[in-house]
Structure formats: C-alpha cells, structure tokens
Design an enzyme around this catalytic site. Structure first.
Site, PDB file in Angstrom:
ATOM      1  N   TYR A 122      28.257  38.936  32.753  1.00  0.00           N
ATOM      2  CA  TYR A 122      28.071  39.732  33.723  1.00  0.00           C
ATOM      3  C   TYR A 122      26.653  40.270  33.880  1.00  0.00           C
ATOM      4  CZ  TYR A 122      31.063  42.371  36.921  1.00  0.00           C
ATOM      5  OH  TYR A 122      31.700  43.282  37.942  1.00  0.00           O
TER       6      TYR A 122
ATOM      7  N   GLY B 158      35.513  41.862  39.105  1.00  0.00           N
ATOM      8  CA  GLY B 158      34.609  42.344  40.002  1.00  0.00           C
ATOM      9  C   GLY B 158      35.221  43.539  40.686  1.00  0.00           C
TER      10      GLY B 158
ATOM     11  N   HIS C 204      36.472  39.158  41.900  1.00  0.00           N
ATOM     12  CA  HIS C 204      35.550  37.970  42.752  1.00  0.00           C
ATOM     13  C   HIS C 204      36.352  36.871  43.105  1.00  0.00           C
ATOM     14  CE1 HIS C 204      31.840  35.746  43.579  1.00  0.00           C
ATOM     15  NE2 HIS C 204      31.227  36.630  43.213  1.00  0.00           N
TER      16      HIS C 204
HETATM   17  O1  YXS Z   1      47.140  28.815  44.430  1.00  0.00           O
HETATM   18  P1  YXS Z   1      47.002  29.706  45.772  1.00  0.00           P
HETATM   19  O2  YXS Z   1      46.029  29.071  46.638  1.00  0.00           O
HETATM   20  O3  YXS Z   1      48.318  30.191  46.160  1.00  0.00           O
HETATM   21  O4  YXS Z   1      45.940  30.981  45.405  1.00  0.00           O
HETATM   22  C1  YXS Z   1      46.451  31.758  44.384  1.00  0.00           C
HETATM   23  C2  YXS Z   1      45.380  32.105  43.342  1.00  0.00           C
HETATM   24  O5  YXS Z   1      44.580  30.885  43.145  1.00  0.00           O
HETATM   25  C3  YXS Z   1      44.853  33.196  43.935  1.00  0.00           C
HETATM   26  N1  YXS Z   1      43.805  34.096  43.558  1.00  0.00           N
HETATM   27  C4  YXS Z   1      42.663  33.995  43.590  1.00  0.00           C
HETATM   28  N2  YXS Z   1      41.586  33.200  44.313  1.00  0.00           N
HETATM   29  C5  YXS Z   1      40.162  33.231  43.888  1.00  0.00           C
HETATM   30  N3  YXS Z   1      39.908  34.400  43.138  1.00  0.00           N
HETATM   31  C6  YXS Z   1      40.753  35.224  42.621  1.00  0.00           C
HETATM   32  N4  YXS Z   1      39.995  35.987  41.759  1.00  0.00           N
HETATM   33  C7  YXS Z   1      42.066  34.931  42.565  1.00  0.00           C
HETATM   34  N5  YXS Z   1      43.019  35.395  42.211  1.00  0.00           N
HETATM   35  C8  YXS Z   1      44.117  34.837  42.732  1.00  0.00           C
HETATM   36  O6  YXS Z   1      45.612  33.992  44.953  1.00  0.00           O
HETATM   37  C9  YXS Z   1      46.917  33.224  44.788  1.00  0.00           C
HETATM   38  C10 YXS Z   1      48.012  33.830  44.269  1.00  0.00           C
HETATM   39  O7  YXS Z   1      47.825  33.714  42.920  1.00  0.00           O
HETATM   40  P2  YXS Z   1      48.842  34.003  41.694  1.00  0.00           P
HETATM   41  O8  YXS Z   1      49.821  32.975  42.130  1.00  0.00           O
HETATM   42  O9  YXS Z   1      48.205  33.725  40.484  1.00  0.00           O
HETATM   43  O10 YXS Z   1      49.205  35.388  41.950  1.00  0.00           O
HETATM   44  P3  YXS Z   1      50.166  36.277  40.762  1.00  0.00           P
HETATM   45  O11 YXS Z   1      50.901  37.495  41.546  1.00  0.00           O
HETATM   46  O12 YXS Z   1      51.161  35.499  40.307  1.00  0.00           O
HETATM   47  O13 YXS Z   1      48.990  36.710  39.779  1.00  0.00           O
HETATM   48  C11 YXS Z   1      48.290  37.733  40.420  1.00  0.00           C
HETATM   49  C12 YXS Z   1      47.077  38.001  39.203  1.00  0.00           C
HETATM   50  C13 YXS Z   1      45.864  38.638  39.873  1.00  0.00           C
HETATM   51  C14 YXS Z   1      47.578  38.561  38.023  1.00  0.00           C
HETATM   52  C15 YXS Z   1      46.476  36.489  39.167  1.00  0.00           C
HETATM   53  O14 YXS Z   1      46.148  35.882  40.433  1.00  0.00           O
HETATM   54  C16 YXS Z   1      45.052  36.505  38.416  1.00  0.00           C
HETATM   55  O15 YXS Z   1      45.231  36.534  37.123  1.00  0.00           O
HETATM   56  N6  YXS Z   1      43.917  36.220  39.029  1.00  0.00           N
HETATM   57  C17 YXS Z   1      42.595  36.147  38.490  1.00  0.00           C
HETATM   58  C18 YXS Z   1      42.578  37.613  37.999  1.00  0.00           C
HETATM   59  C19 YXS Z   1      40.818  37.691  37.504  1.00  0.00           C
HETATM   60  O16 YXS Z   1      40.712  37.062  36.012  1.00  0.00           O
HETATM   61  N7  YXS Z   1      40.079  37.899  38.298  1.00  0.00           N
HETATM   62  C20 YXS Z   1      38.582  37.825  37.910  1.00  0.00           C
HETATM   63  C21 YXS Z   1      37.597  36.883  38.916  1.00  0.00           C
HETATM   64  S1  YXS Z   1      36.269  36.783  38.419  1.00  0.00           S
HETATM   65  C22 YXS Z   1      35.564  38.386  38.533  1.00  0.00           C
HETATM   66  O17 YXS Z   1      35.828  39.152  39.331  1.00  0.00           O
HETATM   67  C23 YXS Z   1      33.889  38.446  37.979  1.00  0.00           C
HETATM   68  C24 YXS Z   1      33.258  37.205  38.188  1.00  0.00           C
HETATM   69  S2  YXS Z   1      34.276  38.741  36.403  1.00  0.00           S
HETATM   70  O18 YXS Z   1      35.297  37.447  35.843  1.00  0.00           O
HETATM   71  O19 YXS Z   1      32.979  38.632  35.720  1.00  0.00           O
HETATM   72  O20 YXS Z   1      35.041  39.929  36.063  1.00  0.00           O
END
Ligand code: YXS
Length: 259
Positions: free
Chosen positions: A138, A108, A64
């Site tokens: 969730y 998500g 998400h």
């Molecule tokens: O800072 P900039 O503008 O360059 O943007 C960064 C991150 O902020 C962005 N980004 C996201 N933006 C919005 N929503 C996200 N879920 C998201 N994930 C990443 O993408 C740019 C590059 O991210 P960066 O520097 O962290 O990349 P990386 O290659 O070092 O690491 C990739 C990840 C995926 C390991 C890392 O971005 C990460 O841990 N992202 C969050 C993963 C996560 O926790 N997703 C859950 C989202 S909430 C959801 O799905 C449900 C509501 S729930 O939580 O209930 O499951």
C-alpha cells in the site's frame, strides 16, 4: 453502459455505484464516472454528497479492480492510479461527502469510505483492508487515510489480518460515525445530509480543507520517503506480489514465499 447513477435533490447529490456484475470494483471506468459526478456536483455548488451502492447490495465495493493492477515491476498505487484520483477528489470536494454503507467493503474501497467525511453503515456492513491478501505494498497517502480514520492499533489489525471488521467494531473504534438499521439507513443518511446542507457552506468548505491540510501534515524527510518507496518497490517486484495477483485471477489461494 453506466457503472454509476447520479441524482440531485435540492442541495444534496447522490452517486450510486451500480456495477453488480463486478461487485462495484473500482475500475478506471467506474472511478472516472464517480469523479465526473463529483466535479458536476461541485460546479452545481451542492452542499453534501452521498456515496452509496444500490439498496440491499451484498457487496458495497470489492475494492481496486485487480484486473487493472500491474503484473509487477511498476508501482500498483502510484499518483495517477484511479484509486488515488478518487481519494483526492473526495478529499478536495468542497462539501461533506457521506459514505452510506450496506454490504461488504474491500481493499481500496475501504480506503475510499474512510476518506469520506462521514460514514453511516448498516449493522451488516463490514470493512476489510486487503493488501496482505494480494501482496500489495500500500502507498504512503493510503496509510495516512487509515491513520486518520482510526488509531494505529485498529489500523494494524485491519492491515495485518486483512479480515473484515464489523460496523459495530468500526463504530466503537471511532472509524465510522453511525450504525443504523438497514430499514432506517436511507432516511437517517439523507436527514444528516439535509441538516448539513442548511448550514453555512463556505464555513464548512473551509473547515473541511483546514482539516485536510492539518491531517496530512506529517513530516516525512526526503530520506524517509525514499526509504519507504524503496521498500515498496521490493514488494511490487517480489514473487509474492505476482503470486497474489495470479492467484486472484486464477481463483485460487495464493502461496506466499516471503520473497
Ligand atoms: O469471474 P467473473 O468475471 O464473474 O468476476 C467475478 C470477480 O472476478 C469479480 N470481482 C472483481 N474483479 C476485479 N477486482 C475485484 N476486486 C473484484 N472482486 C470481484 O466480480 C465477479 C463476482 O465475483 P465473486 O464471484 O467473487 O463474487 P462473490 O459475491 O462470490 O464474492 C464477493 C467478494 C467481494 C467477497 C469477492 O469477489 C472478493 O473477495 N473479491 C476481492 C475482494 C478484494 O480482495 N479486494 C481487494 C482488491 S485490491 C485493492 O483494493 C487494493 C489494491 S489492496 O489489495 O491493496 O487493498
């Protein structure tokens, strides 16, 4: 700028997530494109759909779009949330939707993959379910997606640890169908899709809908549903929910208080 690419080859359609700058986060705009692609494929009566990211991607989808989650005091995963729309479109699509996974899958996006009908992953793929990382409550149908994908022990591990699960473990748990070397992933997945496309589409469409109806048939009393919704509200109204969202935006580790 397009956040996805679509392609049709015979009776098989492909939707490719293509927003690497945001790690294919499931933003409203990206989800809208995927939903439009599915609706177009449905109108064209395609017999299988492959949902994928660009070849060689490290992150299939970061889940998400956290930037679009409410700050608090509002259900972050209500009926009209983009992620909920996407899940229902996949479930309602009248032919198999096959998730082809390279890279890591988060939050998500893991539910999106598990909502697909078949899942083919490379050995390097991982699946993490992350509400506990952010303090998100969730939602009920989301819980059902997970329970229909794996046994409750595996679901609890995914939800309570928020740690990535390897494709090998997910396959052993029956949560995904195949683990295929990355070099063969595309040919294997399209072979599967084309085999399905040769079979009787009406029979498959009806069996898919039957399975959707049956797998969603979990009796929850009105009192039970309202209890769950009340509990979820205490979470999205909590300090911890706000802390989880703020910590993500501030790129720091959250400090949860349990309140
Ligand atoms: O800072 P900039 O503008 O360059 O943007 C960064 C991150 O902020 C962005 N980004 C996201 N933006 C919005 N929503 C996200 N879920 C998201 N994930 C990443 O993408 C740019 C590059 O991210 P960066 O520097 O962290 O990349 P990386 O290659 O070092 O690491 C990739 C990840 C995926 C390991 C890392 O971005 C990460 O841990 N992202 C969050 C993963 C996560 O926790 N997703 C859950 C989202 S909430 C959801 O799905 C449900 C509501 S729930 O939580 O209930 O499951």
């Amino acid at each position: 700028m397009a956040l996805t690419n679509t392609n049709v080859d015979g009776n098989v359609g492909t939707i490719t997530l293509n927003n690497p700058e945001k790690r294919n986060a499931l933003s409203d705009a990206l989800v809208h494109e995927v939903v439009e692609g599915l609706r177009d494929f449905s109108a064209r009566r395609l017999r299988a759909v492959i949902l994928r990211a660009m070849p060689g991607v490290k992150v299939w989808s970061a889940g998400h779009d956290v930037g679009e989650l409410p700050e608090g005091r509002r259900d972050p995963l209500g009926w009209d949330d983009p992620l909920r729309h996407l899940i229902r479109e996949i479930e309602d699509f009248p032919a198999p939707v096959i998730a082809m996974i390279e890279g890591t899958v988060w939050g998500g996006a893991s539910e999106t993959v598990f909502a697909c009908d078949l899942i083919v992953a490379s050995p390097e793929a991982t699946f993490a379910v992350t509400p506990a990382k952010l303090g998100v409550p969730y939602n009920v149908t989301g819980m059902l997606t997970f329970l229909n994908a794996a046994n409750i022990r595996i679901v609890k591990e995914l939800l309570f640890t928020a740690k990535p699960m390897t494709a090998a473990r997910a396959e052993r748990a029956g949560a995904i169908n195949y683990v295929v070397p990355a070099a063969e992933l595309e040919s294997f997945t399209y072979g599967l899709a084309n085999d399905i496309a040769l079979l009787a589409p009406l029979s498959i469409a009806v069996m898919k809908e039957q399975l959707r109806v049956l797998s969603g048939a979990h009796p929850v009393s009105p009192r039970g549903f309202e209890r769950v919704q009340g509990l979820r509200r205490t979470v999205y109204d909590s300090f911890d929910y706000g802390e989880g969202i703020s910590a993500f935006r501030e790129k720091r580790r959250p400090v949860f208080r349990g309140e």
